[in-house]
Design an enzyme around this catalytic site. Structure first.
Site, PDB file in Angstrom:
ATOM      1  CG  ASN A 145       5.379 -19.359  68.460  1.00 55.55           C
ATOM      2  OD1 ASN A 145       6.154 -20.290  68.291  1.00 55.55           O
ATOM      3  ND2 ASN A 145       4.201 -19.350  67.890  1.00 55.55           N
ATOM      4  CB  CYS A 183      -0.941 -15.445  73.469  1.00 53.03           C
ATOM      5  SG  CYS A 183      -0.345 -15.569  75.180  1.00 53.03           S
ATOM      6  NE  ARG A 184      -0.278 -11.196  70.263  1.00 49.96           N
ATOM      7  CZ  ARG A 184       0.491 -10.143  70.117  1.00 49.96           C
ATOM      8  NH1 ARG A 184      -0.021  -9.061  69.567  1.00 49.96           N
ATOM      9  NH2 ARG A 184       1.748 -10.156  70.510  1.00 49.96           N
ATOM     10  CB  SER A 185       1.705 -16.620  66.268  1.00 51.54           C
ATOM     11  OG  SER A 185       2.612 -17.053  67.246  1.00 51.54           O
ATOM     12  CG  ASP A 232       0.385  -9.079  74.126  1.00 53.80           C
ATOM     13  OD1 ASP A 232      -0.073 -10.147  74.582  1.00 53.80           O
ATOM     14  OD2 ASP A 232       1.553  -8.693  74.324  1.00 53.80           O
ATOM     15  CB  CYS A 276       2.371 -13.126  68.171  1.00 50.15           C
ATOM     16  SG  CYS A 276       2.677 -14.675  69.053  1.00 50.15           S
TER      17      CYS A 276
HETATM   18  P1  4NP Z   1       1.982 -13.500  72.233  1.00 49.91           P
HETATM   19  O1  4NP Z   1       1.767 -12.972  73.728  1.00 49.91           O
HETATM   20  O2  4NP Z   1       2.963 -12.561  71.588  1.00 49.91           O
HETATM   21  O3  4NP Z   1       0.624 -13.419  71.642  1.00 49.91           O
HETATM   22  O4  4NP Z   1       2.504 -14.922  72.350  1.00 49.91           O
HETATM   23  C1  4NP Z   1       2.800 -12.681  74.613  1.00 49.91           C
HETATM   24  C2  4NP Z   1       3.452 -13.710  75.248  1.00 49.91           C
HETATM   25  C3  4NP Z   1       4.442 -13.429  76.140  1.00 49.91           C
HETATM   26  C4  4NP Z   1       4.797 -12.113  76.396  1.00 49.91           C
HETATM   27  C5  4NP Z   1       4.140 -11.088  75.749  1.00 49.91           C
HETATM   28  C6  4NP Z   1       3.144 -11.372  74.853  1.00 49.91           C
HETATM   29  N1  4NP Z   1       5.804 -11.827  77.335  1.00 49.91           N
HETATM   30  O5  4NP Z   1       6.048 -10.628  77.602  1.00 49.91           O
HETATM   31  O6  4NP Z   1       6.429 -12.753  77.896  1.00 49.91           O
END
Ligand code: 4NP
Length: 162
Positions: free
Chosen positions: A14, A16-18, A129, A11
């Site tokens: 790294n 939340c989703r992945s 997201d 993602c």
């Molecule tokens: P992820 O979510 O891509 O699912 O881990 C996010 C985590 C952090 C951010 C955006 C999305 N950020 O902007 O810091």
């Protein structure tokens, strides 16, 4: 094991989703008795959260669903294309960034959207997201990962004779 099928979920951050998809997939693989046949990891296209544990909301959603969500965030590197057979992107932007990073055509063909394995999902459907949303978004992510990972595992088992 050199013949293991190597899967990396990717993602943006790294956190939340992945890591959620990684935890769900590990759980399904363990339930199928196939842990020794896989190497499973996750990474982010960005480096903002390198070294961080998964977001507390992702871990809590995992706990509610009986899934362990853990790990330490890292950025996906071009060299990871030689380490993995399947590079599974959460959304179209992750997929585009990964394909841009791919050193050659063969590497680029390893990149697939997670929900492309779900026959009920629309073309290019993302794992959305959840970072700027509420807790419910994390439960939604987990459920979408569960459905898509079920189909991903079935597809890999069929392809690799597992
Ligand atoms: P992820 O979510 O891509 O699912 O881990 C996010 C985590 C952090 C951010 C955006 C999305 N950020 O902007 O810091």
């Amino acid at each position: 094991m050199s013949s293991a099928v190597r899967v990396c979920f990717v993602c943006l951050g790294n956190i939340c989703r992945s890591p959620t998809a990684e935890g769900v997939f590990r759980h399904l693989v363990a339930d199928a008795g196939l842990t020794d046949s896989f190497e499973i990891d996750s990474a982010g296209t960005a480096s903002y959260h390198t070294g961080d544990a998964p977001d507390v909301r992702a871990r809590a959603a995992g706990e509610r669903a009986g899934i362990t969500v853990n790990g330490k965030a890292r950025q996906f590197l071009a060299s990871d294309f030689t380490r993995f057979d399947y590079v599974i992107a959460m959304d179209f932007s992750n997929q585009a960034n990964l394909r841009r990073l791919a050193p050659d055509h063969e590497a680029a063909t390893k990149v697939r959207l997670l929900r492309s394995f779900d026959p009920a999902a629309a073309v290019n459907a993302p794992i959305p997201d959840p970072y700027y949303g509420d807790e419910a978004g994390f439960d939604d992510v987990l459920e979408l990962c569960r459905v898509a990972c079920h189909h991903l595992l079935a597809g890999i088992r069929a392809k690799h004779g597992l």
